[in-house]
Design an enzyme around this catalytic site. Sequence first.
Site, PDB file in Angstrom:
ATOM      1  CE1 TYR A  64      -3.399   2.863   0.632  1.00  0.00           C
ATOM      2  CE2 TYR A  64      -1.992   3.457   2.493  1.00  0.00           C
ATOM      3  CZ  TYR A  64      -3.027   3.757   1.627  1.00  0.00           C
ATOM      4  OH  TYR A  64      -3.689   4.960   1.742  1.00  0.00           O
TER       5      TYR A  64
ATOM      6  CE  LYS B   3      -3.064   5.766  -1.756  1.00  0.00           C
ATOM      7  NZ  LYS B   3      -4.027   6.588  -2.510  1.00  0.00           N
TER       8      LYS B   3
HETATM    9  P1  NAP Z   1     -12.630   4.133   1.930  1.00  0.00           P
HETATM   10  O1  NAP Z   1     -13.624   4.705   2.872  1.00  0.00           O
HETATM   11  O2  NAP Z   1     -12.344   2.669   1.982  1.00  0.00           O
HETATM   12  O3  NAP Z   1     -13.063   4.550   0.458  1.00  0.00           O
HETATM   13  C1  NAP Z   1     -12.375   4.079  -0.656  1.00  0.00           C
HETATM   14  C2  NAP Z   1     -13.237   4.312  -1.873  1.00  0.00           C
HETATM   15  O4  NAP Z   1     -12.524   3.811  -3.029  1.00  0.00           O
HETATM   16  C3  NAP Z   1     -14.582   3.560  -1.811  1.00  0.00           C
HETATM   17  O5  NAP Z   1     -15.572   4.357  -2.388  1.00  0.00           O
HETATM   18  C4  NAP Z   1     -14.304   2.338  -2.662  1.00  0.00           C
HETATM   19  O6  NAP Z   1     -15.472   1.780  -3.248  1.00  0.00           O
HETATM   20  C5  NAP Z   1     -13.434   2.983  -3.738  1.00  0.00           C
HETATM   21  N1  NAP Z   1     -12.784   2.007  -4.587  1.00  0.00           N
HETATM   22  C6  NAP Z   1     -11.963   0.984  -4.234  1.00  0.00           C
HETATM   23  N2  NAP Z   1     -11.605   0.298  -5.340  1.00  0.00           N
HETATM   24  C7  NAP Z   1     -12.213   0.897  -6.391  1.00  0.00           C
HETATM   25  C8  NAP Z   1     -12.257   0.657  -7.782  1.00  0.00           C
HETATM   26  N3  NAP Z   1     -11.603  -0.384  -8.353  1.00  0.00           N
HETATM   27  N4  NAP Z   1     -12.969   1.504  -8.577  1.00  0.00           N
HETATM   28  C9  NAP Z   1     -13.638   2.534  -8.029  1.00  0.00           C
HETATM   29  N5  NAP Z   1     -13.672   2.799  -6.720  1.00  0.00           N
HETATM   30  C10 NAP Z   1     -12.967   1.983  -5.917  1.00  0.00           C
HETATM   31  O7  NAP Z   1     -11.196   4.805   2.110  1.00  0.00           O
HETATM   32  P2  NAP Z   1     -10.729   6.331   2.299  1.00  0.00           P
HETATM   33  O8  NAP Z   1      -9.913   6.365   3.530  1.00  0.00           O
HETATM   34  O9  NAP Z   1     -11.851   7.269   2.145  1.00  0.00           O
HETATM   35  O10 NAP Z   1      -9.700   6.461   1.082  1.00  0.00           O
HETATM   36  C11 NAP Z   1      -9.798   7.474   0.094  1.00  0.00           C
HETATM   37  C12 NAP Z   1      -8.389   7.763  -0.420  1.00  0.00           C
HETATM   38  O11 NAP Z   1      -7.625   8.386   0.611  1.00  0.00           O
HETATM   39  C13 NAP Z   1      -7.602   6.520  -0.837  1.00  0.00           C
HETATM   40  O12 NAP Z   1      -6.890   6.804  -2.024  1.00  0.00           O
HETATM   41  C14 NAP Z   1      -6.633   6.313   0.309  1.00  0.00           C
HETATM   42  O13 NAP Z   1      -5.461   5.624  -0.080  1.00  0.00           O
HETATM   43  C15 NAP Z   1      -6.366   7.751   0.697  1.00  0.00           C
HETATM   44  N6  NAP Z   1      -5.812   7.893   2.062  1.00  0.00           N
HETATM   45  C16 NAP Z   1      -6.568   7.538   3.137  1.00  0.00           C
HETATM   46  C17 NAP Z   1      -6.027   7.668   4.417  1.00  0.00           C
HETATM   47  C18 NAP Z   1      -6.816   7.316   5.636  1.00  0.00           C
HETATM   48  O14 NAP Z   1      -6.255   7.381   6.747  1.00  0.00           O
HETATM   49  N7  NAP Z   1      -8.086   6.938   5.511  1.00  0.00           N
HETATM   50  C19 NAP Z   1      -4.716   8.154   4.585  1.00  0.00           C
HETATM   51  C20 NAP Z   1      -3.970   8.494   3.467  1.00  0.00           C
HETATM   52  C21 NAP Z   1      -4.541   8.373   2.197  1.00  0.00           C
HETATM   53  P3  NAP Z   1     -16.288   0.549  -2.553  1.00  0.00           P
HETATM   54  O15 NAP Z   1     -17.194   1.183  -1.536  1.00  0.00           O
HETATM   55  O16 NAP Z   1     -17.005  -0.068  -3.715  1.00  0.00           O
HETATM   56  O17 NAP Z   1     -15.280  -0.361  -1.918  1.00  0.00           O
END
Ligand code: NAP
Length: 250
Positions: A173, A177
Amino acid sequence: MPSKSVALITGANKGIGLQIAKDLESHGFIVLIGSRNLENGEQAVKTIGSNAYALQLDVTDQHSIAAAAARIRQEFGRLDVLVNNAGISHAGHPSNPFPSDGAKSGLLTVAPIEDIRTVYETNVIGVIAVTQAMLPLLQEAPAARIVNLGSTGGSISWNSTPGNPHRAMYGAYSASKSAVHAVTFAFAAALESTNIKVNAACPGFTSTALNNFAGTRTVEQGAREAVRLAMLDENGPTGTFSDEDGPAPW
Ligand code: NAP
């Protein structure tokens, strides 16, 4: 063509993406809720203001991406902002939605190659594929903005600081990133003679399904930097990586 600016957010049916969509809608954008499951996108739309529309978009499926770009052109006629937000923390399986060993099973020394491929397909190739498909529309916009969701967890400079405990978890992961950061820079460099600005935002450790809701920040906090970068004026930067506190190390 609508007079309002149009923003597409991938993976916007929940988590940080949904909050980015809510914020951009409240700033006057028409927001397109990219969701690999259309029904989930339609449910999410109900929680946003009246200028939100669900769009089936699986970032690992070239047909889905092409169909989404065609629908945007046909129904909305413009695209001003692309937020590449969709992401996964691990390949996962329905019976094991979150690894019980934290991030250890994602280390490149042990992770199954197919799982690593799955993470890269979504987090890295997905960003490139969606951006390429949306570029014709973005190039027609007066001042398009592309925002990619990066992570300080993927910062190689930060992880290589002596004593940084995070690097024990630097696996598929985090490496994906780091690649998102590289992809951000690559698009920014290729587009620097245009009006399109391309930047990466770190939301911070945010409570979402991605980390089994272990994050300490709210989605409202996590969305802020991406929203700021999506609305940069013409004096704003391109090719940067930042979080809410300012520039972050690549
Ligand atoms: P999340 O709640 O798990 O949301 C992820 C989203 O991505 C969901 O809508 C999921 O859809 C979608 N997704 C996954 N695979 C996909 C695909 N093949 N096509 C289209 N959509 C897809 O996670 P989040 O924390 O909000 O993450 C959002 C972004 O922030 C990510 O890029 C993550 O790496 C980044 N980020 C998050 C954190 C953190 O602490 N949360 C920190 C740093 C960066 P489904 O509902 O269908 O699964």
